[in-house]
Design a protein around this motif. Structure first.
Motif, PDB file in Angstrom:
ATOM      1  N   CYS A   1       0.519   3.230   3.371  1.00  0.00           N
ATOM      2  CA  CYS A   1       1.239   2.593   4.480  1.00  0.00           C
ATOM      3  C   CYS A   1       2.752   2.724   4.290  1.00  0.00           C
ATOM      4  O   CYS A   1       3.484   3.014   5.246  1.00  0.00           O
ATOM      5  CB  CYS A   1       0.877   1.120   4.593  1.00  0.00           C
ATOM      6  SG  CYS A   1      -0.766   0.798   5.257  1.00  0.00           S
TER       7      CYS A   1
ATOM      8  N   CYS B   1       0.836  -1.202   0.000  1.00  0.00           N
ATOM      9  CA  CYS B   1       0.000   0.000   0.000  1.00  0.00           C
ATOM     10  C   CYS B   1       0.870   1.251   0.000  1.00  0.00           C
ATOM     11  O   CYS B   1       1.712   1.435   0.885  1.00  0.00           O
ATOM     12  CB  CYS B   1      -0.909  -0.027   1.232  1.00  0.00           C
ATOM     13  SG  CYS B   1      -1.789   1.517   1.496  1.00  0.00           S
TER      14      CYS B   1
ATOM     15  N   HIS C   1      -6.822   2.640   0.927  1.00  0.00           N
ATOM     16  CA  HIS C   1      -6.449   3.131   2.261  1.00  0.00           C
ATOM     17  C   HIS C   1      -7.028   4.540   2.333  1.00  0.00           C
ATOM     18  O   HIS C   1      -6.649   5.397   1.525  1.00  0.00           O
ATOM     19  CB  HIS C   1      -4.916   3.128   2.403  1.00  0.00           C
ATOM     20  CG  HIS C   1      -4.412   3.516   3.759  1.00  0.00           C
ATOM     21  ND1 HIS C   1      -3.349   2.884   4.379  1.00  0.00           N
ATOM     22  CD2 HIS C   1      -4.810   4.497   4.617  1.00  0.00           C
ATOM     23  CE1 HIS C   1      -3.131   3.455   5.564  1.00  0.00           C
ATOM     24  NE2 HIS C   1      -4.004   4.451   5.717  1.00  0.00           N
TER      25      HIS C   1
ATOM     26  N   HIS D   1      -4.549   0.798   8.145  1.00  0.00           N
ATOM     27  CA  HIS D   1      -4.896   0.457   6.763  1.00  0.00           C
ATOM     28  C   HIS D   1      -6.368   0.078   6.695  1.00  0.00           C
ATOM     29  O   HIS D   1      -6.739  -1.103   6.821  1.00  0.00           O
ATOM     30  CB  HIS D   1      -4.017  -0.699   6.274  1.00  0.00           C
ATOM     31  CG  HIS D   1      -4.255  -1.073   4.843  1.00  0.00           C
ATOM     32  ND1 HIS D   1      -3.694  -0.385   3.794  1.00  0.00           N
ATOM     33  CD2 HIS D   1      -5.014  -2.055   4.287  1.00  0.00           C
ATOM     34  CE1 HIS D   1      -4.082  -0.937   2.650  1.00  0.00           C
ATOM     35  NE2 HIS D   1      -4.893  -1.955   2.930  1.00  0.00           N
TER      36      HIS D   1
HETATM   37 ZN   LIG Z   1      -2.428   1.200   3.733  1.00  0.00          ZN
END
Ligand SMILES: [Zn+2]
Length: 148
Positions: free
Chosen positions: A10, A7, A102, A56
């Motif tokens: 993240c 991600c 996200h 997340h």
């Molecule tokens: Zn994420």
């Protein structure tokens, strides 16, 4: 978790993705910085900030009470900082989330003189919109940090 490893949001929170200007605000739950992606690296819309939970989660619906409270306060504070630093005549707050699962909330100034047909999501299409490269984004983030 595989999701978090791949991600972009993240990875950014973990210092694995470069974002000019870095965090303008960060605590244990929330991160905020200037928008930056591969497709707009040359001319991002100057002042387009993002506020994200560190967890997340895909949408507003998964926020816990503490995150919901904090993210609201940070969005307010980023909005105030934008009014003070870029003379925004209006602040848009929106969530799309079409590309990254996200939650990331856009906090975007509308600049004085923006023609009516470019209001809303169309601000990004206005040919005379203020844009900036890495340097301009870094200068703006420094100004924003002094208000947060
Ligand atoms: Zn994420």
């Amino acid at each position: 978790m595989p999701d978090q490893d791949s991600c972009f949001v993240c990875r950014k929170h973990n210092g694995l993705e470069f974002v000019p200007g870095g965090a303008i605000y960060e605590d244990g739950l929330i991160f905020s910085g200037h928008s930056w992606s591969a497709e707009d690296q040359k001319t991002p819309y100057l002042g387009g900030f993002i506020v994200e939970p560190k967890r997340h989660i895909p949408t507003w619906a998964e926020l816990n009470d503490e995150e919901a409270e904090r993210i609201g306060i940070v969005i307010r504070d980023v909005s105030r900082a934008l009014k003070a630093t870029v003379d925004a005549e209006h602040i848009y707050v929106f969530v799309l989330g079409h590309h990254v699962p996200h939650l990331h909330v856009w906090v975007v100034p509308r600049y004085p003189g923006t023609p009516r047909e470019y209001w809303g999501l169309e601000v990004f299409e206005w040919p005379d919109r203020p844009t900036g490269g890495q340097k301009e984004v870094e200068v703006l983030c420094e100004k924003m940090r002094s208000f947060l």
